[in-house]
Design an enzyme around this catalytic site. Structure first.
Site, PDB file in Angstrom:
ATOM      1  CG  HIS A 134      76.710   9.533 -10.788  1.00 40.46           C
ATOM      2  ND1 HIS A 134      76.642   9.979 -12.006  1.00 40.46           N
ATOM      3  CD2 HIS A 134      77.173  10.507  -9.878  1.00 40.46           C
ATOM      4  CE1 HIS A 134      76.991  11.394 -11.971  1.00 40.46           C
ATOM      5  NE2 HIS A 134      77.302  11.760 -10.596  1.00 40.46           N
ATOM      6  CD  GLU A 135      77.825  10.509  -6.001  1.00 37.86           C
ATOM      7  OE1 GLU A 135      78.892  10.997  -5.850  1.00 37.86           O
ATOM      8  OE2 GLU A 135      76.855  11.322  -6.411  1.00 37.86           O
ATOM      9  CG  HIS A 138      81.785  11.516  -9.282  1.00 37.91           C
ATOM     10  ND1 HIS A 138      82.240  12.491 -10.440  1.00 37.91           N
ATOM     11  CD2 HIS A 138      80.587  11.919  -9.319  1.00 37.91           C
ATOM     12  CE1 HIS A 138      81.097  12.988 -11.077  1.00 37.91           C
ATOM     13  NE2 HIS A 138      80.132  12.737 -10.327  1.00 37.91           N
ATOM     14  CD  GLU A 207      78.286  15.143 -12.276  1.00 39.26           C
ATOM     15  OE1 GLU A 207      77.437  14.150 -12.218  1.00 39.26           O
ATOM     16  OE2 GLU A 207      79.129  15.415 -11.243  1.00 39.26           O
TER      17      GLU A 207
HETATM   18 ZN   LIG Z   1      78.109  13.598  -9.965  1.00 38.17          ZN
END
Ligand SMILES: [Zn+2]
Length: 273
Positions: A134-135, A138, A207
């Site tokens: 997830h990071e 981003h 997100e």
């Molecule tokens: Zn996030």
């Protein structure tokens, strides 16, 4: 330059440096996201510089965990995921910080921080992979750059005329005084905007994109992507029980939306649940 308390100065300096490299404006189509991204005023290199300065501050102000229960897992998972996402792990920094909050973060400049609080609710490597993936997403999707661009434009009230302003400054070498005044004004705004831009929560759209990217990296790295569902369910429970403050959860999309989105992504990966 206004001298400010301690570590924030370097972030501000980097943000200012970022502002001085103005001239990039407009939208960039991101193929992997399948949408246009607003990119105004802040080049990727400048974002990386600001991110690295913020990372330096965080490392000075917080305690880096040396607990092998955490570091061994992160050192196993992060390089594997980075390679799967086409990155060279040697260019990245990833650390565990001693902090009981349920949180993790990524900064432009290829930095990832994971709190011990969120490490504690993980049952296996794949669940950490869900968070690290997830990071990474981003950063890969330049979400921080896009958010800074949005902040900057919102503050200047220039949403409708960004491209005109950008091209006047960026493309015309004779723009002269007009342009440098604009640049100074933008630098002031960016000094604030970029600094907070790095720590503000992401939008719900960012997100969900990061979740989708994260499970794709998990699958490519050979992790069971359905562990992402398990992990976010555990996050929701931990937050609901208020075992710990849950910043990560409170700034993130509602669990049902997130789980539904993840299920759809995982189904497309053919790993399905
Ligand atoms: Zn996030």
């Amino acid at each position: 330059m206004h001298p400010k308390a301690g570590g924030r100065r370097s972030v501000k300096a980097a943000a200012l440096a970022a502002a001085l490299s103005l001239g990039v404006a407009g939208c960039a189509y991101n193929e992997e996201l399948g949408r246009n991204q607003l990119m105004f005023g802040v080049g990727e290199d400048s974002m990386a510089e600001a991110g690295s300065a913020a990372w330096q501050d965080i490392k000075e102000q917080q305690t880096i965990s040396r607990d092998s229960r955490y570091t061994e897992r992160l050192n196993r998972v992060a390089p594997r995921l980075l390679r799967a996402s086409g990155e060279d792990p040697a260019e990245w920094e990833y650390l565990v910080f001693e902090d009981p909050t349920l949180n993790a973060f990524a900064l432009p400049g290829k930095k990832i921080g994971i709190h011990t609080g969120i490490m504690d609710i993980m049952q296996n490597d794949a669940q950490l992979a869900a968070v690290v993936g997830h990071e990474i997403a981003h950063v890969e999707y330049n979400h921080a750059g896009e958010r800074s661009s949005q902040n900057l434009l919102a503050q200047l009230g220039l949403v409708g005329t960004s491209i005109a302003l950008g091209s006047r400054c960026g493309d015309n070498p004779r723009a002269g005084t007009d342009c440098s005044q604009n640049a100074q004004q933008l630098a002031q705004v960016l000094g604030v905007g970029a600094m907070y831009g790095l720590i503000l929560p992401y939008s719900r759209k960012h997100e969900l994109e990061a979740d989708a990217g994260g499970v794709r990296y998990m699958a490519r790295a050979g992790y069971d992507a359905s562990e992402a569902l398990e992990f976010w369910t555990r996050m929701a429970q931990a937050s609901a029980n208020q075992e710990r403050p849950a910043e990560f959860a409170s700034t993130h999309p509602a669990t049902e939306t997130r789980i539904e989105n993840l299920r759809r992504e995982i189904a497309q990966l053919g790993q399905g649940t």
